[in-house]
Design a protein around this motif. Structure first.
Motif, PDB file in Angstrom:
ATOM      1  N   THR A   1      13.133 -57.122  82.116  1.00 23.43           N
ATOM      2  CA  THR A   1      13.631 -56.413  80.931  1.00 23.43           C
ATOM      3  C   THR A   1      12.995 -55.035  80.776  1.00 23.43           C
ATOM      4  O   THR A   1      13.309 -54.321  79.822  1.00 23.43           O
ATOM      5  CB  THR A   1      13.392 -57.244  79.643  1.00 23.43           C
ATOM      6  OG1 THR A   1      12.014 -57.643  79.597  1.00 23.43           O
ATOM      7  CG2 THR A   1      14.267 -58.462  79.598  1.00 23.43           C
TER       8      THR A   1
ATOM      9  N   GLY B   1       9.226 -57.884  70.332  1.00 21.45           N
ATOM     10  CA  GLY B   1       9.217 -59.239  70.908  1.00 21.45           C
ATOM     11  C   GLY B   1       8.700 -59.285  72.338  1.00 21.45           C
ATOM     12  O   GLY B   1       7.963 -60.206  72.721  1.00 21.45           O
ATOM     13  N   ARG B   2       9.059 -58.296  73.152  1.00 23.42           N
ATOM     14  CA  ARG B   2       8.570 -58.268  74.547  1.00 23.42           C
ATOM     15  C   ARG B   2       7.047 -58.181  74.559  1.00 23.42           C
ATOM     16  O   ARG B   2       6.366 -58.861  75.303  1.00 23.42           O
ATOM     17  CB  ARG B   2       9.141 -57.069  75.302  1.00 23.42           C
ATOM     18  CG  ARG B   2      10.571 -57.225  75.738  1.00 23.42           C
ATOM     19  CD  ARG B   2      11.032 -55.997  76.508  1.00 23.42           C
ATOM     20  NE  ARG B   2      10.571 -56.002  77.893  1.00 23.42           N
ATOM     21  CZ  ARG B   2       9.680 -55.158  78.391  1.00 23.42           C
ATOM     22  NH1 ARG B   2       9.120 -54.245  77.634  1.00 23.42           N
ATOM     23  NH2 ARG B   2       9.335 -55.230  79.652  1.00 23.42           N
TER      24      ARG B   2
ATOM     25  N   LEU C   1       5.240 -61.383  73.714  1.00 24.21           N
ATOM     26  CA  LEU C   1       5.086 -62.280  74.875  1.00 24.21           C
ATOM     27  C   LEU C   1       3.909 -61.828  75.726  1.00 24.21           C
ATOM     28  O   LEU C   1       3.097 -62.645  76.178  1.00 24.21           O
ATOM     29  CB  LEU C   1       6.372 -62.275  75.711  1.00 24.21           C
ATOM     30  CG  LEU C   1       7.563 -62.986  75.078  1.00 24.21           C
ATOM     31  CD1 LEU C   1       8.841 -62.658  75.830  1.00 24.21           C
ATOM     32  CD2 LEU C   1       7.333 -64.499  75.042  1.00 24.21           C
TER      33      LEU C   1
ATOM     34  N   VAL D   1      17.565 -59.834  78.011  1.00 25.69           N
ATOM     35  CA  VAL D   1      16.866 -60.985  78.563  1.00 25.69           C
ATOM     36  C   VAL D   1      17.666 -61.683  79.676  1.00 25.69           C
ATOM     37  O   VAL D   1      17.093 -62.301  80.566  1.00 25.69           O
ATOM     38  CB  VAL D   1      16.460 -61.944  77.405  1.00 25.69           C
ATOM     39  CG1 VAL D   1      17.573 -62.872  77.018  1.00 25.69           C
ATOM     40  CG2 VAL D   1      15.198 -62.706  77.731  1.00 25.69           C
TER      41      VAL D   1
ATOM     42  N   ASP E   1      17.437 -62.795  73.046  1.00 28.40           N
ATOM     43  CA  ASP E   1      17.921 -61.633  72.321  1.00 28.40           C
ATOM     44  C   ASP E   1      19.364 -61.927  71.931  1.00 28.40           C
ATOM     45  O   ASP E   1      19.801 -63.091  71.957  1.00 28.40           O
ATOM     46  CB  ASP E   1      17.723 -60.322  73.105  1.00 28.40           C
ATOM     47  CG  ASP E   1      18.442 -60.309  74.438  1.00 28.40           C
ATOM     48  OD1 ASP E   1      19.368 -61.125  74.634  1.00 28.40           O
ATOM     49  OD2 ASP E   1      18.092 -59.474  75.295  1.00 28.40           O
TER      50      ASP E   1
ATOM     51  N   VAL F   1      10.103 -66.765  70.827  1.00 28.38           N
ATOM     52  CA  VAL F   1      10.257 -65.422  70.282  1.00 28.38           C
ATOM     53  C   VAL F   1      11.749 -65.145  70.104  1.00 28.38           C
ATOM     54  O   VAL F   1      12.512 -65.198  71.077  1.00 28.38           O
ATOM     55  CB  VAL F   1       9.632 -64.360  71.216  1.00 28.38           C
ATOM     56  CG1 VAL F   1       9.927 -62.958  70.690  1.00 28.38           C
ATOM     57  CG2 VAL F   1       8.128 -64.561  71.335  1.00 28.38           C
TER      58      VAL F   1
ATOM     59  N   THR G   1      13.853 -60.073  71.842  1.00 24.54           N
ATOM     60  CA  THR G   1      12.954 -59.532  72.867  1.00 24.54           C
ATOM     61  C   THR G   1      13.188 -58.029  72.995  1.00 24.54           C
ATOM     62  O   THR G   1      13.455 -57.515  74.078  1.00 24.54           O
ATOM     63  CB  THR G   1      13.155 -60.246  74.224  1.00 24.54           C
ATOM     64  OG1 THR G   1      14.553 -60.301  74.495  1.00 24.54           O
ATOM     65  CG2 THR G   1      12.570 -61.631  74.217  1.00 24.54           C
TER      66      THR G   1
ATOM     67  N   ALA H   1      12.633 -67.638  74.595  1.00 22.09           N
ATOM     68  CA  ALA H   1      12.785 -66.250  74.134  1.00 22.09           C
ATOM     69  C   ALA H   1      14.260 -65.914  74.194  1.00 22.09           C
ATOM     70  O   ALA H   1      14.977 -66.381  75.087  1.00 22.09           O
ATOM     71  CB  ALA H   1      11.991 -65.290  75.027  1.00 22.09           C
TER      72      ALA H   1
END
Ligand SMILES: NC(=O)c1ccc[n+]([C@@H]2O[C@H](COP(=O)([O-])OP(=O)(O)OC[C@H]3O[C@@H](n4cnc5c(N)ncnc54)[C@H](O)[C@@H]3O)[C@@H](O)[C@H]2O)c1
Length: 350
Positions: free
Chosen positions: A55, A15-16, A19, A85, A35, A8, A11, A33
Protein backbone atom coordinates in the motif's frame (compact mmCIF):
# COMPACT_ATOMS: atom_id res chain seq x y z
CA UNK A 1 -0.69 -8.76 29.50
CA UNK A 2 -2.23 -11.56 27.44
CA UNK A 3 -2.05 -11.28 23.68
CA UNK A 4 -4.51 -8.81 22.14
CA UNK A 5 -5.94 -9.33 18.67
CA UNK A 6 -6.99 -6.13 16.95
CA UNK A 7 -8.43 -4.84 13.68
CA UNK A 8 -7.84 -1.53 11.92
CA UNK A 9 -10.77 0.02 10.07
CA UNK A 10 -9.33 2.38 7.46
CA UNK A 11 -5.81 1.85 6.17
CA UNK A 12 -5.26 5.44 5.10
CA UNK A 13 -2.62 7.83 6.40
CA UNK A 14 -3.32 7.00 10.06
CA UNK A 15 -4.41 3.34 9.87
CA UNK A 16 -1.30 2.19 7.96
CA UNK A 17 0.93 3.78 10.56
CA UNK A 18 -1.12 2.24 13.37
CA UNK A 19 -0.25 -1.18 11.94
CA UNK A 20 3.41 -0.20 11.76
CA UNK A 21 3.55 1.23 15.30
CA UNK A 22 1.80 -1.88 16.66
CA UNK A 23 4.91 -3.86 15.73
CA UNK A 24 6.73 -1.91 18.44
CA UNK A 25 4.16 -2.48 21.20
CA UNK A 26 4.01 -5.62 23.31
CA UNK A 27 1.24 -8.20 23.00
CA UNK A 28 -0.56 -6.67 20.01
CA UNK A 29 -1.45 -8.89 17.06
CA UNK A 30 -3.10 -7.21 14.06
CA UNK A 31 -5.55 -9.75 12.63
CA UNK A 32 -7.69 -7.66 10.29
CA UNK A 33 -7.43 -4.45 8.29
CA UNK A 34 -9.71 -2.88 5.74
CA UNK A 35 -10.31 0.16 3.66
CA UNK A 36 -13.32 1.11 1.60
CA UNK A 37 -12.68 -1.46 -1.10
CA UNK A 38 -10.90 -4.39 0.49
CA UNK A 39 -10.23 -6.44 3.59
CA UNK A 40 -7.40 -8.61 4.93
CA UNK A 41 -8.05 -11.09 7.74
CA UNK A 42 -5.54 -13.54 9.22
CA UNK A 43 -5.84 -14.84 12.76
CA UNK A 44 -2.20 -15.95 12.75
CA UNK A 45 -1.40 -12.25 12.48
CA UNK A 46 -1.23 -10.07 9.38
CA UNK A 47 2.11 -9.73 7.65
CA UNK A 48 2.35 -6.01 8.31
CA UNK A 49 5.53 -5.51 6.28
CA UNK A 50 3.90 -7.00 3.18
CA UNK A 51 0.72 -4.99 3.67
CA UNK A 52 2.62 -1.73 4.15
CA UNK A 53 4.84 -2.39 1.13
CA UNK A 54 1.82 -3.18 -1.05
CA UNK A 55 0.00 0.00 0.00
CA UNK A 56 3.03 2.30 -0.04
CA UNK A 57 2.15 5.10 -2.43
CA UNK A 58 -1.11 3.29 -3.01
CA UNK A 59 -3.48 4.45 -0.31
CA UNK A 60 -7.23 4.27 -0.88
CA UNK A 61 -8.31 7.59 0.56
CA UNK A 62 -11.11 8.31 -1.80
CA UNK A 63 -13.23 11.06 -0.33
CA UNK A 64 -16.10 8.88 0.83
CA UNK A 65 -17.43 7.03 3.85
CA UNK A 66 -20.33 4.67 3.33
CA UNK A 67 -22.49 7.38 1.81
CA UNK A 68 -20.83 7.13 -1.59
CA UNK A 69 -18.16 9.14 -3.34
CA UNK A 70 -18.40 12.93 -3.46
CA UNK A 71 -17.69 15.36 -6.25
CA UNK A 72 -14.03 15.50 -5.29
CA UNK A 73 -11.71 13.04 -6.95
CA UNK A 74 -9.64 10.70 -4.78
CA UNK A 75 -7.41 7.66 -4.84
CA UNK A 76 -4.31 9.69 -4.17
CA UNK A 77 -0.89 8.32 -5.06
CA UNK A 78 -2.25 5.30 -6.85
CA UNK A 79 0.55 3.34 -8.48
CA UNK A 80 -0.73 -0.11 -9.39
CA UNK A 81 -4.03 -1.28 -10.80
CA UNK A 82 -5.33 -2.21 -7.36
CA UNK A 83 -5.84 0.71 -5.10
CA UNK A 84 -5.44 0.45 -1.35
CA UNK A 85 -5.41 -2.67 0.75
CA UNK A 86 -6.49 -4.98 -2.09
CA UNK A 87 -2.99 -4.50 -3.51
CA UNK A 88 -1.80 -6.73 -0.63
CA UNK A 89 -1.64 -10.47 -1.33
CA UNK A 90 -3.40 -10.98 2.03
CA UNK A 91 -6.44 -8.95 1.06
CA UNK A 92 -9.44 -9.40 -1.18
CA UNK A 93 -11.93 -6.94 -2.61
CA UNK A 94 -15.05 -6.32 -0.58
CA UNK A 95 -18.27 -4.41 -1.10
CA UNK A 96 -18.66 -3.99 2.66
CA UNK A 97 -15.33 -4.59 4.36
CA UNK A 98 -16.53 -3.34 7.75
CA UNK A 99 -19.24 -6.04 7.80
CA UNK A 100 -16.62 -8.71 7.12
CA UNK A 101 -14.72 -7.59 10.21
CA UNK A 102 -17.93 -7.52 12.27
CA UNK A 103 -18.57 -11.10 11.15
CA UNK A 104 -15.21 -12.10 12.69
CA UNK A 105 -15.79 -9.99 15.79
CA UNK A 106 -15.80 -12.88 18.28
CA UNK A 107 -12.07 -13.35 17.66
CA UNK A 108 -11.12 -9.66 17.78
CA UNK A 109 -10.32 -8.02 21.14
CA UNK A 110 -10.13 -4.45 19.88
CA UNK A 111 -11.06 -2.41 16.82
CA UNK A 112 -9.24 0.81 15.95
CA UNK A 113 -11.39 3.12 13.82
CA UNK A 114 -9.03 5.16 11.61
CA UNK A 115 -11.96 6.25 9.46
CA UNK A 116 -12.69 9.66 7.99
CA UNK A 117 -15.09 12.08 9.61
CA UNK A 118 -16.78 13.63 6.57
CA UNK A 119 -20.11 12.69 8.11
CA UNK A 120 -20.31 13.36 11.83
CA UNK A 121 -22.28 10.23 12.53
CA UNK A 122 -20.14 7.82 10.48
CA UNK A 123 -18.15 6.56 13.46
CA UNK A 124 -21.21 6.34 15.75
CA UNK A 125 -23.11 4.48 13.00
CA UNK A 126 -20.18 2.11 12.56
CA UNK A 127 -20.22 1.46 16.31
CA UNK A 128 -23.96 0.70 16.07
CA UNK A 129 -23.22 -1.90 13.42
CA UNK A 130 -20.70 -3.63 15.69
CA UNK A 131 -23.15 -3.62 18.61
CA UNK A 132 -25.96 -4.97 16.40
CA UNK A 133 -23.57 -7.62 15.07
CA UNK A 134 -23.00 -8.93 18.60
CA UNK A 135 -19.50 -7.50 19.05
CA UNK A 136 -18.24 -7.42 22.65
CA UNK A 137 -14.79 -5.86 22.93
CA UNK A 138 -12.94 -2.57 22.68
CA UNK A 139 -13.58 0.07 20.05
CA UNK A 140 -11.33 3.10 19.83
CA UNK A 141 -11.33 6.10 17.52
CA UNK A 142 -9.05 9.08 16.83
CA UNK A 143 -11.83 11.44 15.85
CA UNK A 144 -11.44 15.17 16.37
CA UNK A 145 -14.87 16.83 16.47
CA UNK A 146 -16.50 17.68 19.82
CA UNK A 147 -20.03 16.99 18.64
CA UNK A 148 -19.29 13.32 17.88
CA UNK A 149 -18.56 12.63 21.56
CA UNK A 150 -22.19 13.39 22.46
CA UNK A 151 -23.37 11.00 19.74
CA UNK A 152 -21.23 8.26 21.28
CA UNK A 153 -22.34 9.14 24.82
CA UNK A 154 -25.94 8.69 23.66
CA UNK A 155 -25.02 5.08 22.92
CA UNK A 156 -23.49 4.42 26.33
CA UNK A 157 -26.30 2.11 27.52
CA UNK A 158 -26.23 0.17 24.26
CA UNK A 159 -22.46 -0.31 24.60
CA UNK A 160 -22.80 -1.41 28.23
CA UNK A 161 -25.44 -3.98 27.30
CA UNK A 162 -23.26 -5.23 24.45
CA UNK A 163 -20.06 -5.44 26.50
CA UNK A 164 -18.33 -2.78 24.40
CA UNK A 165 -15.69 -0.51 25.94
CA UNK A 166 -15.58 2.48 23.61
CA UNK A 167 -12.60 4.85 23.89
CA UNK A 168 -13.25 8.06 21.97
CA UNK A 169 -10.92 10.82 20.80
CA UNK A 170 -7.72 8.93 21.55
CA UNK A 171 -5.25 10.22 18.93
CA UNK A 172 -2.94 13.21 19.52
CA UNK A 173 -5.41 16.06 19.93
CA UNK A 174 -7.78 14.98 21.22
CA UNK A 175 -5.99 12.08 22.87
CA UNK A 176 -2.41 12.39 24.07
CA UNK A 177 -2.76 16.12 24.74
CA UNK A 178 -6.13 15.70 26.50
CA UNK A 179 -4.59 13.06 28.76
CA UNK A 180 -1.60 15.34 29.40
CA UNK A 181 -3.94 18.19 30.35
CA UNK A 182 -5.84 15.94 32.75
CA UNK A 183 -2.55 14.92 34.40
CA UNK A 184 -1.21 18.50 34.55
CA UNK A 185 -4.49 19.60 36.16
CA UNK A 186 -3.92 17.40 39.20
CA UNK A 187 -1.80 20.16 40.87
CA UNK A 188 -4.87 22.35 41.02
CA UNK A 189 -8.14 22.41 42.87
CA UNK A 190 -9.64 24.67 40.22
CA UNK A 191 -8.61 24.71 36.56
CA UNK A 192 -9.35 28.03 34.88
CA UNK A 193 -7.84 27.60 31.45
CA UNK A 194 -6.49 24.88 29.16
CA UNK A 195 -4.71 26.04 26.04
CA UNK A 196 -3.64 23.49 23.44
CA UNK A 197 -1.52 24.73 20.57
CA UNK A 198 -0.14 22.23 18.08
CA UNK A 199 2.42 22.40 15.32
CA UNK A 200 2.64 19.90 12.48
CA UNK A 201 5.20 19.87 9.67
CA UNK A 202 3.91 17.57 6.95
CA UNK A 203 6.12 17.92 3.89
CA UNK A 204 7.15 14.29 3.45
CA UNK A 205 3.94 13.00 5.06
CA UNK A 206 1.69 15.22 2.96
CA UNK A 207 0.73 12.70 0.27
CA UNK A 208 -0.23 10.06 2.84
CA UNK A 209 -2.15 12.49 5.00
CA UNK A 210 -4.27 14.34 2.49
CA UNK A 211 -7.34 13.03 4.31
CA UNK A 212 -6.28 14.77 7.51
CA UNK A 213 -5.33 17.99 5.67
CA UNK A 214 -8.79 18.08 4.05
CA UNK A 215 -10.46 17.60 7.43
CA UNK A 216 -8.25 20.32 8.92
CA UNK A 217 -9.31 22.73 6.17
CA UNK A 218 -12.89 22.11 7.34
CA UNK A 219 -11.85 23.86 10.58
CA UNK A 220 -11.10 27.15 8.78
CA UNK A 221 -13.89 29.70 9.38
CA UNK A 222 -14.94 29.78 5.72
CA UNK A 223 -15.41 25.95 5.48
CA UNK A 224 -17.22 23.09 7.19
CA UNK A 225 -17.05 19.33 6.64
CA UNK A 226 -19.59 19.41 3.80
CA UNK A 227 -17.80 22.13 1.82
CA UNK A 228 -14.34 20.66 2.59
CA UNK A 229 -15.51 17.22 1.45
CA UNK A 230 -16.53 18.63 -1.93
CA UNK A 231 -13.24 20.43 -2.61
CA UNK A 232 -11.29 19.07 -5.55
CA UNK A 233 -7.60 18.34 -5.09
CA UNK A 234 -6.85 21.44 -7.22
CA UNK A 235 -8.98 23.60 -4.91
CA UNK A 236 -7.13 22.24 -1.88
CA UNK A 237 -3.81 23.03 -3.55
CA UNK A 238 -5.09 26.56 -4.21
CA UNK A 239 -6.01 27.02 -0.52
CA UNK A 240 -2.57 25.79 0.47
CA UNK A 241 -0.95 28.18 -2.04
CA UNK A 242 -3.03 31.08 -0.71
CA UNK A 243 -1.53 30.39 2.72
CA UNK A 244 2.01 29.87 1.37
CA UNK A 245 1.83 26.31 2.68
CA UNK A 246 1.30 27.37 6.31
CA UNK A 247 -2.28 27.28 7.62
CA UNK A 248 -3.13 28.63 11.06
CA UNK A 249 -6.17 27.43 12.97
CA UNK A 250 -7.88 29.15 15.88
CA UNK A 251 -10.69 28.01 18.16
CA UNK A 252 -10.93 24.60 16.54
CA UNK A 253 -13.83 22.30 17.29
CA UNK A 254 -11.58 19.68 18.85
CA UNK A 255 -13.10 17.34 21.38
CA UNK A 256 -10.43 18.03 24.00
CA UNK A 257 -12.97 20.48 25.46
CA UNK A 258 -15.87 18.07 26.03
CA UNK A 259 -13.52 15.24 26.96
CA UNK A 260 -11.93 17.35 29.73
CA UNK A 261 -15.36 18.51 30.91
CA UNK A 262 -16.82 14.98 31.06
CA UNK A 263 -13.76 13.93 33.14
CA UNK A 264 -14.47 16.78 35.59
CA UNK A 265 -11.24 18.69 34.82
CA UNK A 266 -12.78 22.01 33.74
CA UNK A 267 -15.64 23.48 31.73
CA UNK A 268 -15.52 22.86 27.99
CA UNK A 269 -15.63 26.61 27.37
CA UNK A 270 -12.34 27.05 29.25
CA UNK A 271 -10.49 24.89 26.70
CA UNK A 272 -9.07 26.38 23.50
CA UNK A 273 -7.40 24.45 20.69
CA UNK A 274 -5.46 25.97 17.82
CA UNK A 275 -2.49 25.05 15.71
CA UNK A 276 -0.27 25.61 12.71
CA UNK A 277 0.04 23.18 9.82
CA UNK A 278 3.00 23.57 7.47
CA UNK A 279 2.72 21.27 4.45
CA UNK A 280 5.95 22.52 2.86
CA UNK A 281 8.37 21.74 5.70
CA UNK A 282 8.89 18.74 7.92
CA UNK A 283 10.06 20.96 10.74
CA UNK A 284 7.21 21.88 13.06
CA UNK A 285 6.17 25.52 12.65
CA UNK A 286 5.65 25.73 16.41
CA UNK A 287 6.24 23.45 19.38
CA UNK A 288 3.11 21.56 20.38
CA UNK A 289 2.27 22.82 23.85
CA UNK A 290 -0.44 22.25 26.44
CA UNK A 291 -0.81 24.93 29.11
CA UNK A 292 -3.05 24.21 32.09
CA UNK A 293 -3.67 27.16 34.38
CA UNK A 294 -5.31 26.80 37.76
CA UNK A 295 -5.41 27.55 41.44
CA UNK A 296 -3.74 25.31 43.99
CA UNK A 297 -5.29 24.25 47.31
CA UNK A 298 -2.97 26.72 49.08
CA UNK A 299 -3.99 29.73 47.04
CA UNK A 300 -1.33 29.95 44.32
CA UNK A 301 -2.12 30.47 40.65
CA UNK A 302 0.16 28.71 38.21
CA UNK A 303 0.45 27.23 34.72
CA UNK A 304 1.68 23.69 34.21
CA UNK A 305 3.12 23.19 30.74
CA UNK A 306 3.57 20.04 28.67
CA UNK A 307 5.47 20.05 25.40
CA UNK A 308 6.09 17.51 22.67
CA UNK A 309 9.55 17.11 21.21
CA UNK A 310 9.73 18.91 17.86
CA UNK A 311 11.11 15.77 16.21
CA UNK A 312 7.98 13.69 16.93
CA UNK A 313 5.78 13.30 13.86
CA UNK A 314 2.01 13.57 13.75
CA UNK A 315 1.85 9.84 12.96
CA UNK A 316 3.92 9.02 16.07
CA UNK A 317 1.80 11.26 18.28
CA UNK A 318 -1.50 9.83 17.04
CA UNK A 319 -0.71 6.13 16.79
CA UNK A 320 1.48 5.57 19.85
CA UNK A 321 -1.19 7.00 22.17
CA UNK A 322 -4.07 5.38 20.23
CA UNK A 323 -2.54 1.93 20.66
CA UNK A 324 -1.61 2.71 24.27
CA UNK A 325 -5.22 3.70 24.96
CA UNK A 326 -6.36 0.60 23.09
CA UNK A 327 -4.40 -1.53 25.55
CA UNK A 328 -5.82 0.45 28.49
CA UNK A 329 -9.27 -0.20 27.02
CA UNK A 330 -8.65 -3.94 26.81
CA UNK A 331 -7.68 -3.99 30.51
CA UNK A 332 -10.99 -2.24 31.32
CA UNK A 333 -12.96 -4.53 29.05
CA UNK A 334 -11.45 -7.65 30.58
CA UNK A 335 -12.32 -6.26 34.02
CA UNK A 336 -15.97 -5.95 32.89
CA UNK A 337 -16.03 -2.15 32.48
CA UNK A 338 -18.13 -1.15 29.50
CA UNK A 339 -19.50 2.11 28.08
CA UNK A 340 -17.85 5.26 26.73
CA UNK A 341 -14.48 6.53 27.99
CA UNK A 342 -12.36 9.48 26.88
CA UNK A 343 -8.59 9.82 27.18
CA UNK A 344 -8.92 12.01 30.29
CA UNK A 345 -11.11 9.38 32.03
CA UNK A 346 -8.18 6.98 31.89
CA UNK A 347 -5.91 9.37 33.84
CA UNK A 348 -5.89 10.32 37.55
CA UNK A 349 -9.24 11.92 38.37
CA UNK A 350 -10.76 14.54 40.64
N1 LIG B 1 -6.97 12.90 16.90
C1 LIG B 1 -5.90 13.20 16.15
O1 LIG B 1 -4.90 13.68 16.67
C2 LIG B 1 -5.92 12.93 14.67
C3 LIG B 1 -4.78 13.24 13.90
C4 LIG B 1 -4.80 12.94 12.54
C5 LIG B 1 -5.93 12.37 11.96
N2 LIG B 1 -7.02 12.12 12.73
C6 LIG B 1 -8.24 11.53 12.15
O2 LIG B 1 -7.98 10.24 11.68
C7 LIG B 1 -8.94 9.92 10.69
C8 LIG B 1 -8.26 9.18 9.55
O3 LIG B 1 -7.38 10.08 8.87
P1 LIG B 1 -6.53 9.60 7.62
O4 LIG B 1 -5.60 10.73 7.29
O5 LIG B 1 -5.97 8.26 7.87
O6 LIG B 1 -7.67 9.54 6.48
P2 LIG B 1 -7.58 8.74 5.09
O7 LIG B 1 -8.60 9.37 4.21
O8 LIG B 1 -6.16 8.68 4.62
O9 LIG B 1 -8.00 7.25 5.47
C9 LIG B 1 -9.32 6.88 5.74
C10 LIG B 1 -9.48 5.39 5.42
O10 LIG B 1 -10.82 4.99 5.72
C11 LIG B 1 -11.27 4.13 4.67
N3 LIG B 1 -12.74 4.13 4.60
C12 LIG B 1 -13.57 5.14 4.28
N4 LIG B 1 -14.85 4.71 4.26
C13 LIG B 1 -14.81 3.38 4.56
C14 LIG B 1 -15.81 2.36 4.64
N5 LIG B 1 -17.12 2.63 4.46
N6 LIG B 1 -15.40 1.10 4.95
C15 LIG B 1 -14.10 0.81 5.16
N7 LIG B 1 -13.12 1.74 5.09
C16 LIG B 1 -13.48 3.01 4.78
C17 LIG B 1 -10.63 4.72 3.42
O11 LIG B 1 -10.62 3.79 2.36
C18 LIG B 1 -9.24 5.04 3.95
O12 LIG B 1 -8.41 3.91 3.89
C19 LIG B 1 -9.58 11.25 10.26
O13 LIG B 1 -10.89 11.34 10.74
C20 LIG B 1 -8.71 12.28 10.92
O14 LIG B 1 -9.40 13.46 11.28
C21 LIG B 1 -7.02 12.38 14.07
Amino acid sequence: MDEITFAVLGTGGIGRRALEVSQHKDALTPVAACDRHGVAVDFDGLDVDELLAATEGNIDNEVATDGGTTAAEGGIKQHGEDRGVVASSQARPSEDSIQEIIDHGDRIDAVLLALPNYEHDFIPRTADRFAEGGYAGVMIDVLKRSRVIDMLDDRSDEFEESGITFICGAGATPGLLTGAAALAAQSFVEVTDVDIHWGVGLKSGYEDNRGTVREDIAHLPEYDIETARDLSEAEIEAIIDDHDGVIEFEDMEHADDVLLERAGVCDAEDVTVGGILDVRNDEKPTTTTVRVTGRTFDGETATNTFQLGDETSMEANVNGPALGYLKAGVRRNRAGEYGVFGPADLMPGF
